[in-house]
Design an enzyme around this catalytic site. Structure first.
Site, short mmCIF file in Angstrom:
data_model
loop_
_atom_site.label_atom_id
_atom_site.label_comp_id
_atom_site.label_asym_id
_atom_site.label_seq_id
_atom_site.Cartn_x
_atom_site.Cartn_y
_atom_site.Cartn_z
N ASP A 39 -7.28 -5.93 4.07
CA ASP A 39 -6.75 -4.71 4.02
C ASP A 39 -6.57 -4.04 5.13
O ASP A 39 -7.68 -3.76 5.69
CB ASP A 39 -7.32 -3.62 2.87
CG ASP A 39 -6.63 -2.38 2.89
OD1 ASP A 39 -5.48 -2.21 3.23
OD2 ASP A 39 -7.30 -1.38 2.03
N SER A 62 0.84 -1.16 0.13
CA SER A 62 0.04 0.04 0.01
C SER A 62 0.97 1.18 0.02
O SER A 62 1.61 1.38 0.74
CB SER A 62 -0.82 -0.04 1.39
OG SER A 62 -1.48 1.19 1.17
N MET A 83 -12.14 -5.00 5.01
CA MET A 83 -11.24 -4.08 5.90
C MET A 83 -11.01 -4.77 7.19
O MET A 83 -11.96 -5.19 7.84
CB MET A 83 -11.84 -2.70 5.85
CG MET A 83 -12.23 -2.02 4.68
SD MET A 83 -10.79 -1.72 3.86
CE MET A 83 -9.72 -0.83 5.18
N MET A 109 -8.56 8.98 -0.38
CA MET A 109 -9.36 9.39 0.95
C MET A 109 -9.66 10.88 0.74
O MET A 109 -9.11 11.47 0.31
CB MET A 109 -8.60 9.10 1.93
CG MET A 109 -8.05 8.08 2.40
SD MET A 109 -7.05 7.66 3.89
CE MET A 109 -6.44 5.87 4.05
N MET A 153 -11.84 5.60 -0.84
CA MET A 153 -12.65 5.65 0.37
C MET A 153 -13.15 7.20 0.33
O MET A 153 -12.64 8.20 0.87
CB MET A 153 -11.42 5.69 1.45
CG MET A 153 -11.17 4.19 1.89
SD MET A 153 -9.79 3.99 2.77
CE MET A 153 -8.48 3.96 1.54
N ASP A 191 -4.67 4.00 -2.12
CA ASP A 191 -5.67 4.45 -0.95
C ASP A 191 -5.88 5.99 -1.41
O ASP A 191 -5.35 6.73 -1.34
CB ASP A 191 -5.17 4.29 0.24
CG ASP A 191 -5.26 2.86 0.69
OD1 ASP A 191 -6.13 2.27 0.36
OD2 ASP A 191 -4.07 2.52 1.29
N HIS A 208 -8.25 1.86 -4.27
CA HIS A 208 -9.17 1.61 -3.38
C HIS A 208 -9.80 3.14 -3.01
O HIS A 208 -9.05 3.91 -2.38
CB HIS A 208 -8.28 0.93 -2.01
CG HIS A 208 -9.53 0.94 -0.84
ND1 HIS A 208 -8.75 0.48 0.32
CD2 HIS A 208 -10.68 1.00 -0.68
CE1 HIS A 208 -9.81 0.60 1.12
NE2 HIS A 208 -10.71 0.90 0.77
N HIS A 250 -1.00 -1.30 -4.42
CA HIS A 250 -2.47 -0.99 -3.68
C HIS A 250 -2.71 0.80 -3.47
O HIS A 250 -1.62 1.31 -2.81
CB HIS A 250 -2.62 -1.50 -2.39
CG HIS A 250 -4.11 -1.51 -1.71
ND1 HIS A 250 -5.12 -1.91 -2.16
CD2 HIS A 250 -4.37 -0.31 -0.58
CE1 HIS A 250 -6.29 -1.61 -1.49
NE2 HIS A 250 -5.79 -0.50 -0.49
#
Ligand code: DX5
Ligand code: ZN
Length: 218
Positions: A175, A8, A137, A37, A68, A35, A66, A33
């Site tokens: 994750d 990640s 998660m 957000m 969020m 993220d 991913h 990966h």
């Protein structure tokens, strides 16, 4: 069985992002990966499109993005254009999940659905045949470096049962808080993809850490 490893990037050194991306390229890792957000769906803001674009310019492996963010359907096309191979949206963030998954497919990406630690596996029943990857998660999303939530093991078993009941081809990704100790248990439960942020990037020898995770078999 062995699992795919997805370091990640949230735990990378952003001042040396290209170096860390090249490290993953040259490692035994399978995916990146990434993220994203928004500070609304989760109480933190990571980075957005320009940074993903920079990562994509150097990354030579599958981009597992991913999201969020609230109402992720607003940006499906944008993330496809930026080079995402897998686009994961949160069940909790989608008003019309089925429609969003169809859009992700239509844009040529694999579909991912993430669920929070407090969300029941049963909510996936109607969608499991449209999902390529379920992201369980194992921490409350928003931050790297948290401890793995042990009840994830039960959820993996429930998800496995749902996947086989529905004859779905969905893969299981876990994750949050993954390390060498829980990785062994996760792989023996049949987890297909392990996301690891801090455990990889905060280790002294990330290449060896990745190789070590990759070596774990059941
Ligand atoms: C949490 C993120 C995770 C995080 C994992 O909200 O979705 O992908 O980067 O980081 P570690 O492995 O440090 O828990
Ligand atoms: Zn993530």
């Amino acid at each position: 069985m062995q699992s795919l490893i997805a370091p990640s990037i949230l735990a990378a050194d952003f001042a040396n992002l290209q170096r860390d991306v090249e490290m993953v390229n040259s490692s035994k890792a399978d995916w990146f990966h990434i993220d994203i957000m928004d500070g609304v769906f989760v109480p933190n803001i990571s980075f957005g499109m320009p940074v993903l674009k920079a990562i994509a310019q150097h990354a030579k492996k599958t981009l597992d993005v991913h999201l969020m963010i609230v109402e992720p359907e607003r940006y499906v096309k944008t993330f496809a254009e930026l080079g995402s191979d897998i686009l994961t949206v949160h069940y909790e963030a989608c008003k019309h999940l089925k429609q969003t998954l169809n859009t992700i497919k239509a844009e040529g990406m694999k579909t991912g659905v993430a669920i929070n630690p407090d969300t029941n596996i049963a909510v996936l029943e109607d969608f499991i045949n449209d999902i390529d990857i379920v992201c369980l998660m194992s921490v409350h999303p928003g931050f790297g470096g948290q401890s793995f939530i042990e009840s994830t093991y039960d959820k993996i078993k429930q998800l496995k049962a749902l996947i086989s009941k529905k004859k779905s081809a969905a893969k299981i990704e876990v994750d949050g808080g993954v390390n060498a100790v829980n990785a062994k248990n996760l792989i023996s439960l049949g987890v297909d993809v392990l996301v690891a942020g801090s455990f990889v990037f905060k280790s002294e020898e990330p290449l060896l850490t990745i190789a070590g995770l990759k070596q774990i078999t059941t």
